[in-house]
Design a protein around this motif. Structure first.
Motif, mmCIF file in Angstrom:
data_model
loop_
_atom_site.group_PDB
_atom_site.id
_atom_site.type_symbol
_atom_site.label_atom_id
_atom_site.label_comp_id
_atom_site.label_asym_id
_atom_site.label_seq_id
_atom_site.Cartn_x
_atom_site.Cartn_y
_atom_site.Cartn_z
ATOM 1 N N TYR A 162 0.822 -0.971 0.053
ATOM 2 C CA TYR A 162 -0.031 0.111 0.076
ATOM 3 C C TYR A 162 0.820 1.234 -0.006
ATOM 4 O O TYR A 162 0.622 2.289 -0.744
ATOM 5 C CB TYR A 162 -0.741 -0.149 1.126
ATOM 6 N N GLY A 163 2.003 1.250 0.778
ATOM 7 C CA GLY A 163 2.929 2.520 0.787
ATOM 8 C C GLY A 163 3.442 2.649 -0.446
ATOM 9 O O GLY A 163 3.647 3.862 -1.002
ATOM 10 N N GLN A 166 1.034 4.350 -2.630
ATOM 11 C CA GLN A 166 0.807 5.522 -2.250
ATOM 12 C C GLN A 166 2.019 6.579 -2.792
ATOM 13 O O GLN A 166 1.623 7.824 -3.185
ATOM 14 C CB GLN A 166 0.651 5.944 -0.746
ATOM 15 N N SER A 167 3.115 5.916 -2.853
ATOM 16 C CA SER A 167 4.307 6.617 -2.984
ATOM 17 C C SER A 167 4.417 7.145 -4.694
ATOM 18 O O SER A 167 5.236 7.892 -5.039
ATOM 19 C CB SER A 167 5.648 5.960 -2.871
ATOM 20 N N SER A 171 -3.705 8.010 -5.175
ATOM 21 C CA SER A 171 -4.256 8.107 -3.990
ATOM 22 C C SER A 171 -5.598 7.503 -4.209
ATOM 23 O O SER A 171 -6.207 7.268 -3.017
ATOM 24 C CB SER A 171 -4.564 9.609 -3.836
ATOM 25 N N GLN A 172 -6.219 7.303 -5.328
ATOM 26 C CA GLN A 172 -7.531 6.780 -5.396
ATOM 27 C C GLN A 172 -7.490 5.314 -5.471
ATOM 28 O O GLN A 172 -7.514 4.716 -6.601
ATOM 29 C CB GLN A 172 -8.376 7.380 -6.603
ATOM 30 N N CYS A 173 -7.405 4.571 -4.527
ATOM 31 C CA CYS A 173 -7.098 3.060 -4.513
ATOM 32 C C CYS A 173 -7.764 2.542 -3.369
ATOM 33 O O CYS A 173 -7.920 3.061 -2.258
ATOM 34 C CB CYS A 173 -5.769 2.517 -4.661
ATOM 35 N N LYS A 174 -8.252 1.065 -3.206
ATOM 36 C CA LYS A 174 -8.515 0.708 -2.163
ATOM 37 C C LYS A 174 -7.772 -0.813 -2.065
ATOM 38 O O LYS A 174 -7.610 -1.511 -2.914
ATOM 39 C CB LYS A 174 -9.923 0.652 -1.908
ATOM 40 N N THR A 261 -2.985 1.346 7.717
ATOM 41 C CA THR A 261 -3.145 0.951 6.350
ATOM 42 C C THR A 261 -4.626 0.668 6.326
ATOM 43 O O THR A 261 -5.312 -0.273 6.698
ATOM 44 C CB THR A 261 -2.323 -0.202 6.180
ATOM 45 N N GLU A 285 -7.510 0.330 -8.283
ATOM 46 C CA GLU A 285 -7.758 1.832 -8.416
ATOM 47 C C GLU A 285 -8.986 2.287 -8.790
ATOM 48 O O GLU A 285 -9.881 1.433 -9.405
ATOM 49 C CB GLU A 285 -6.713 2.053 -10.043
#
Ligand code: HAM
Length: 447
Positions: A162-163, A166-167, A171-174, A261, A285
């Motif tokens: 997950y990190g 994000q990096s 941002s739009q993810c689950k 998380t 996404e």
């Protein structure tokens, strides 16, 4: 990627100059984003104590049929298998997990490293119908941990995955999480599915009618509309977990919460490969920009694969992401490559072409030996055109070399950004070029 928008300027019948369907080139203009993404993954893995494994792109076919499962779409429909000259059936790897486990066993890593943490980056091959985000040669970054069965490792890996997403500015993810339970649970769940689907047998797709007896779990992974329509009433896995499996799952959830998380429990995900047990997860996404191929990556625990392939019982867990999908979703700022500014050396005077060529190359070599990036233009075109080509190649400075300059041991140095030109002695050329390149990087004027 380059081939997706290929102009069909050549004969439709000749395939000499066409890449294989579903297999794409990455041209130099796109490669920096790929490199930046791969570098970000390597750096993330290094921070979590993972080492890189590199395995061959093909394996003996049996590794995948036994490892991934005969009834999975990957094995039943998508493998690139061929016979080598010795009559062995080989397969281009459709994923990285089976190959990594093979390497782990072949090199008896478990004997010397109680817990091994590996990552990989490379091409994979699946004969799927090409679409945006779905290719026949695609690329994965993946990570695997062998020898630790604790829920803490599952949570740590999901946190790493997950990190990393994000990096990349996605941002739009689950993160969706489920548990398949272990040995007995999976068998009981298969029986529950059989009980649910048997009266509905005639409504299932042909493939799923076969799956019903051989591997009912795979019905849940089917994309046929008939099968999707019946899925709603199917029993949920989480309802049949043993106490131990339930505790493991609850612990993964609790640690993820502690780590901050975000995730949601989704009892409908089962993953497309047979080797999983207990924790499974997918990261997708959610903005819609990836269309139907919105699964960025996924993974889970596969505690019996190592023993199924002949090793000592060893717990294992891992994940993989599709690089192409990550690149479609990633922001440009996150993947901005820090490419070195370039200086162009232009040969401009054909009166003594051989001498000018030799000196232009000697000057380029001298600058490169000082660590500068240099392209040489040896074509003696019109100077304006040479400047334009240099700029297109990313040059911010041009060194102009002609017969007169050689005789005088000077060159003309042009700042392609400020459009200023001056004569510079050969002995101080490198420091002057360096100053121009540095100024272009910081965006400040040189003088
Ligand atoms: P997978 O879900 O089959 O898992 O693939 C992981 C990711 O690879 C997918 O989410 C997707 O982003 C990408 N991918 C798969 N097929 C294609 C394709 N045809 N074109 C483009 N991208 C694709 C695995 O491969 C497991 N080995 C993950 C794992 C590691 N589980 C445990 N350890």
């Amino acid at each position: 990627m380059a081939n997706e928008s290929r102009e069909s300027g050549m004969s439709k019948t000749s395939k000499v100059c066409q890449s294989v369907t579903g297999m794409n080139d990455v041209l130099p203009a796109e490669a920096p984003r790929w490199r930046a993404l791969e570098a970000a993954f390597r750096a993330a893995c290094a921070r979590y104590g993972f080492g890189e494994v590199r395995t061959p792109v093909c394996e003996y076919t049996e590794l995948f049929t036994r490892g991934i499962g005969e009834e999975t779409d990957v094995v039943a429909k998508e493998m690139y298998s061929f016979e080598d000259r010795g009559g062995h059936s080989l397969t281009l790897r459709p994923e990285g997990t089976a190959s990594a486990v093979r390497a782990y066993l072949e090199h008896t890593v478990g004997n010397t490293e109680p817990v091994a943490r590996w990552y990989y980056v490379g091409p994979m091959f699946r004969g799927e119908r090409p679409a945006k985000g779905r290719y026949r040669q695609f690329h994965q970054v993946g990570a695997e941990v062998y020898g630790d069965g604790s829920a803490a490792v599952d949570a740590e890996l999901i946190d790493l995955a997950y990190g990393f997403v994000q990096s990349l500015g996605i941002s739009q993810c689950k993160v969706r999480l489920n548990s398949l339970g272990s040995g007995d649970t999976k068998r009981r769940y298969a029986a529950a599915l059989q009980a649910y689907y048997t009266p509905l047998r005639d409504k299932l797709s042909e493939d799923s009618q076969r799956r019903l007896t051989v591997n009912p779990l795979r019905i849940l992974d089917s994309k046929s509309p008939e099968d999707v329509a019946l899925r709603g009433g199917a029993p949920h896995l989480l309802a049949v977990l043993t106490d131990e499996d339930r505790q493991h799952f609850d612990k993964v959830c609790a640690i993820l919460t502690r780590l901050g998380t975000p995730f949601e429990v989704d009892p409908t995900i089962i993953r497309g490969l047979d080797y999983y047990s207990r924790t499974i997860f997918e990261i997708s996404e959610t903005s819609g920009r990836l269309g139907a191929q919105d699964a960025l990556g996924g993974g889970g625990r596969y505690d019996t694969l190592i023993s199924d392939l002949g090793g000592k019982p060893t717990p294992a867990v891992g994940f993989a992401f599709g690089i192409e999908r990550l690149l479609l979703a990633a922001s440009d700022e996150a993947l901005r490559a820090d490419s070195a500014p370039v200086c162009a050396v232009l040969a401009v005077d054909r009166t003594d072409a051989d001498l000018v060529h030799a000196e232009a190359l000697a000057i380029a070599k001298e600058l490169r030996s000082q660590g500068l990036s240099v392209v040489v233009d040896t074509r003696f075109g019109k100077l304006d055109k040479q400047f334009r080509h240099a700029e297109r190649a990313g040059a911010v400075a041009a060194v102009i070399v002609g017969k007169q300059e050689i005789d005088e041991q000077t060159v003309k140095l042009k700042d392609l950004v400020a459009r200023q030109e001056r004569s510079v002695g050969r002995d101080v050329l490198a420091e002057n070029v360096r100053a121009l390149l540095q100024a272009s990087r910081s965006g400040s004027p040189t003088e």
